[in-house]
Design an enzyme around this catalytic site. Structure first.
Site, short mmCIF file in Angstrom:
data_model
loop_
_atom_site.label_atom_id
_atom_site.label_comp_id
_atom_site.label_asym_id
_atom_site.label_seq_id
_atom_site.Cartn_x
_atom_site.Cartn_y
_atom_site.Cartn_z
N GLU A 148 2.62 14.34 3.04
CA GLU A 148 1.60 13.36 2.61
C GLU A 148 1.26 12.34 3.69
O GLU A 148 0.11 11.99 3.89
CB GLU A 148 2.11 12.58 1.39
N HIS A 153 0.41 4.28 -2.69
CA HIS A 153 0.16 5.67 -2.28
C HIS A 153 1.32 6.58 -2.67
O HIS A 153 1.13 7.78 -2.88
CB HIS A 153 -0.13 5.75 -0.78
N GLY A 182 4.00 10.65 -8.71
CA GLY A 182 4.77 9.53 -9.24
C GLY A 182 5.54 8.81 -8.14
O GLY A 182 5.49 9.21 -6.96
N HIS A 223 -5.84 -5.92 -2.71
CA HIS A 223 -6.65 -6.12 -1.50
C HIS A 223 -6.77 -7.59 -1.14
O HIS A 223 -7.54 -7.95 -0.26
CB HIS A 223 -8.03 -5.46 -1.66
N THR A 224 -6.01 -8.43 -1.79
CA THR A 224 -5.86 -9.82 -1.34
C THR A 224 -5.01 -9.84 -0.07
O THR A 224 -4.99 -10.83 0.66
CB THR A 224 -5.22 -10.71 -2.42
N ASN A 252 -3.57 8.53 4.58
CA ASN A 252 -2.27 7.91 4.84
C ASN A 252 -1.98 7.63 6.30
O ASN A 252 -0.96 7.00 6.62
CB ASN A 252 -1.15 8.80 4.28
N ASP A 272 8.16 8.59 -6.24
CA ASP A 272 9.33 9.41 -5.90
C ASP A 272 9.58 9.41 -4.40
O ASP A 272 10.30 10.28 -3.89
CB ASP A 272 9.11 10.86 -6.38
N ARG A 307 0.83 -1.21 0.00
CA ARG A 307 0.00 0.00 0.00
C ARG A 307 0.86 1.26 0.00
O ARG A 307 0.51 2.26 -0.64
CB ARG A 307 -0.94 -0.03 1.22
#
Ligand code: HEM
Length: 326
Positions: free
Chosen positions: A93, A71, A77, A196-197, A99, A79, A67
């Site tokens: 972020e 995100h 991008g 999401h597995t 987050n 980075d 995840r």
């Protein structure tokens, strides 16, 4: 007639060739397959060792890493902007609403420390995160792929930009838009939602599906949910829930990377509205059916879509510490 073993071998060669083609295309985005071969040959193995060590102690680590990479790539991008800590005057972020439940940052810190000891100032945090996400999937029983490298770390991380991340209540159109805006397709949306597995969602991410106010009448649940699944979610997340850590696995086998997510989705057991939304359009419903029926098809598609997502370019430096700009 070809023997089954030959067919399997032939298929593996085809898959490898297809993945190589996708990877070669990545080179056009400024990434390369052999960027660290001479500059830091031990980097990739050091990251894998850090992921392995962390997941041996904490089974939630793979979901956290996958995840984190998603995100990261969806804001500016790939980075490593998601790894930057807030500073005195800038909220980063990682402190934005979508987050705050991100975790496993320590794995990237450990990997970076190991890599810096081998070759200081060479390997970007963004590449470390891309390796770690791949390892998280592969070490959980999922597919593996060659990660093109040479990403650069960004110097900007703004909490305001996290509002562009798709949320759990997003409609199909909003999800599609969020992916198309980043050059990803509707198929990528279905395939990458298969992430999401792995992992877990807090009650707040799906509470509004299981406690729908009914003008004073008995509370209702989202009719798309299987009734016994909805009842079990209501037990885990009562309307007056105060347990912050409460929630549910995103699928029934949440530490194994497999195609259970798609089979649960078909059975009315998709946890988030955004998962359920994949069934609302004939095209995406057909992909869900394909991956529910064939884990092999899902694995193949997942590796390709991850290469596409992790090819979204960003930054301009190699950070010394993943939490701070140089
Ligand atoms: C399609 C749009 C998506 C939406 C709306 C979405 C939303 C969410 C939400 C709300 C959670 C639960 C957060 C919480 O309650 O703590 C979650 C968890 C997770 N998501 Fe997504 N997600 C999306 C796509 C993806 C993609 C593309 C990936 C990776 C390829 C991914 C990987 C994960 C993982 C692994 C978890 C579990 C995290 C953990 O257990 O710590 N998601 N997602």
């Amino acid at each position: 007639m070809a023997k089954p073993k030959d067919l399997i071998m032939f298929r593996s060669v085809l898959v490898a060739a297809a993945l190589l083609l996708v990877a070669l295309k990545e080179e056009a985005h400024g990434l390369s397959l052999n960027y660290y071969d001479h500059k830091c040959p031990g980097a990739e193995a050091a990251v894998t060792a850090a992921v392995r060590q962390a997941m041996a102690k904490d089974s939630t680590v793979p979901a956290g890493l996958l995840r984190l990479h998603f995100h990261d790539c969806f804001v500016r991008g790939c980075d490593a902007s998601v790894l930057l800590d807030s500073t005195g005057n800038v909220t980063a972020e990682k402190d934005g609403p979508p987050n705050v439940s991100l975790h496993s940052f320590f794995v990237i810190d450990n990997a970076k420390q190991a890599v810096e000891a081998l070759c200081p100032g060479v390997v970007s945090c963004a590449d470390i995160l891309a390796f770690a996400a791949r390892d998280a999937v592969a070490l959980s029983g999922g597919p593996s792929w060659v990660v093109p490298v040479g990403r650069r770390d960004g110097r900007v991380s703004l909490v305001s930009e996290t509002s562009t991340l798709p949320g759990p209540r997003a409609s199909f159109e909003q999800l599609k838009q969020a992916f198309h805006a980043r050059g990803l397709s509707t198929k990528d949306l279905v395939v990458l939602s298969g992430g999401h597995t792995l992992g877990f969602a807090h009650c707040s991410s799906f509470q509004d599906r299981i406690h729908i106010n009914n003008n004073g009448g008995p509370q209702q649940v989202d009719p798309a949910l299987n009734p016994s699944f909805a009842a079990s979610l209501r037990r885990a997340c009562p309307a007056n829930n105060t347990v912050r850590a409460a929630g549910s696995g995103l699928d029934a086998t949440s530490t194994a990377f497999d195609n259970t997510y798609y089979r649960m989705l078909q059975a009315g057991r998709g946890l988030l509205s955004s998962d359920e939304a994949l069934l609302t359009h004939p095209k995406t419903r057909a992909f869900v059916a394909l991956y529910a029926a064939s884990q092999e098809a899902f694995f193949r598609a997942f590796a390709k879509s991850m290469l596409r997502m992790s090819g979204l370019n960003g930054g301009n430096e190699v950070r010394a510490n993943c939490r701070r700009v140089n």
